[in-house]
Design an enzyme around this catalytic site. Structure first.
Site: not given
Ligand code: ACO
Length: 350
Positions: A113, A277, A307
């Protein structure tokens, strides 16, 4: 001598993939994706016609033309991607071939990224030393070729999209203009928190002995050939520890922006446009809140493209410029955080 951006372009594939479309192949909802990431749709390539380097070539042609040049004028290429056409050679030489320019150096960089920031920092140094005059810096990704389109991969798959952005950097005598500073950072301690391990030479479960994480699902042996064990364990997709990434991103983005401000002797209030980004709209909103930026001073287009990793900053920068949101004399800050972890920022006087 400073380097300035003389031309900029972007290209995204035609095919729009909405959140609704993803709900047909995995257990997810439009509401979940929009609420957690801000993403409404993304673009995917036509796999029979487009690759990372062909997207890059489309963006590059626009940037080169806008710089008032032809491809023959380019004397160096820096290509940032985590999703190259081939494992080797890098996509830089393929882009060179698409553009029909032989003999010039092509450097592929692997800083995910943060790739575009690393790329313009490298170009800036070459221009400062007088080694090159017209450097093409490109960020391009085809994520759709490597994602897990089942419910197991939903936390990663919904986030990423395909696209390319490019800039031509040239020297300028005006020291008040162009790239004023760049800062580049990395911390390999966190390498496996956002990574795509296979194929690779990492030695599978042996990873943990090298300071990496222990992954119960990893095959015993890595390798450059996909093994039956990798396929059986389905250890062939990107891995992301989402919450961990989020936590680090909201610290490192502001740190890089503050460092850039300090280097040029300004404050965040002086920034006319922040081009972050496009990692996740929620991450960007937290940065915006921290600095108290009005909406007009932060550019977001993750809603439309998801992204696009190394491509996200040049796509966003170009779109903002095309809309007239960046004007001559504006102070523009680029900032990124991503896999590695890597992070950094650039401050540009437009
Ligand atoms: N649809 C529905 N449910 C989902 C999905 C989805 N696409 N993805 C995960 N879940 C579920 C999980 O299975 C989990 O279910 P459970 O509670 O029954 O186990 C629940 O949602 C919560 O999952 P988490 O992974 O804890 O979700 P979180 O609230 O952390 O959100 C996310 C996930 C959006 C990825 C978040 O962690 C985030 O934004 N992290 C930053 C990562 C990021 O932005 N990366 C971008 C790429 S890296 C970069 O460019 C820097």
């Amino acid at each position: 001598m400073n380097a300035r951006i003389a031309g900029i372009g972007y290209y995204v594939p035609e095919r729009i993939v909405t959140n609704e479309e993803l709900t047909k192949v995995m257990d997810t909802t439009n509401e979940w994706i929009v609420e957690r990431t801000g993403i409404e749709e993304r673009r995917y390539v036509d796999k029979h016609k487009e690759t990372t380097s062909t997207l890059a070539a489309e963006a590059a042609k626009i940037a080169i033309e806008r710089a008032g040049l032809t491809p023959e004028d380019i004397d160096f290429i820096v290509f940032a991607t985590l999703s190259p056409d081939y494992y080797f050679p890098g996509s830089g030489v393929l882009l060179q071939r698409h553009l029909g320019i032989k003999g010039i150096g092509c450097l592929d960089i692997r800083t995910q990224c943060t790739g575009f920031i690393y790329g313009i920092s490298i170009a800036d140094q070459y221009i400062k030393t007088g080694m090159y005059k017209n450097i093409l810096v490109v960020g391009a990704e085809v994520h759709s070729a490597g994602l897990d389109f089942t419910t197991r991969g939903r936390n990663v798959t919904v986030i990423f999209g395909d696209g390319a952005g490019a800039a031509v950097l040239q020297p300028t005598e005006d020291e008040t203009k162009g790239i004023l500073t760049t800062n580049l950072h990395a911390d390999g301690e966190y390498a496996e928190h956002l990574a795509f391990y296979n194929p690779g030479t990492h030695g599978g479960a042996f990873l943990k002995d090298q300071g990496g994480l222990e992954f119960p699902d990893e095959p015993d042996l890595g390798g450059m050939h996909l093994t039956q064990e990798m396929l059986d364990k389905e250890a062939i997709y990107p891995h992301m520890n989402g919450r961990y990434v989020f936590k680090h991103a909201v610290e490192k983005f502001p740190a890089a922006i503050e460092e850039a401000c300090e280097a040029v002797g300004c404050t965040a209030d002086d920034i006319n446009m922040l081009i972050p980004h496009q990692a996740n709209l929620r991450i960007t909103q937290m940065i915006q809140l921290k600095f108290g930026f009005e909406d007009e001073r932060v550019y977001n287009n993750i809603q439309k493209y998801g992204n696009t990793t190394a491509a996200s900053i040049p796509i966003a920068l170009c779109e903002a410029w095309e809309k007239g949101l960046i004007k001559e004399g504006d102070l523009v800050c680029l900032a990124a955080f991503g896999s590695g972890f890597t992070w950094g920022a650039a401050m540009i006087r437009w």
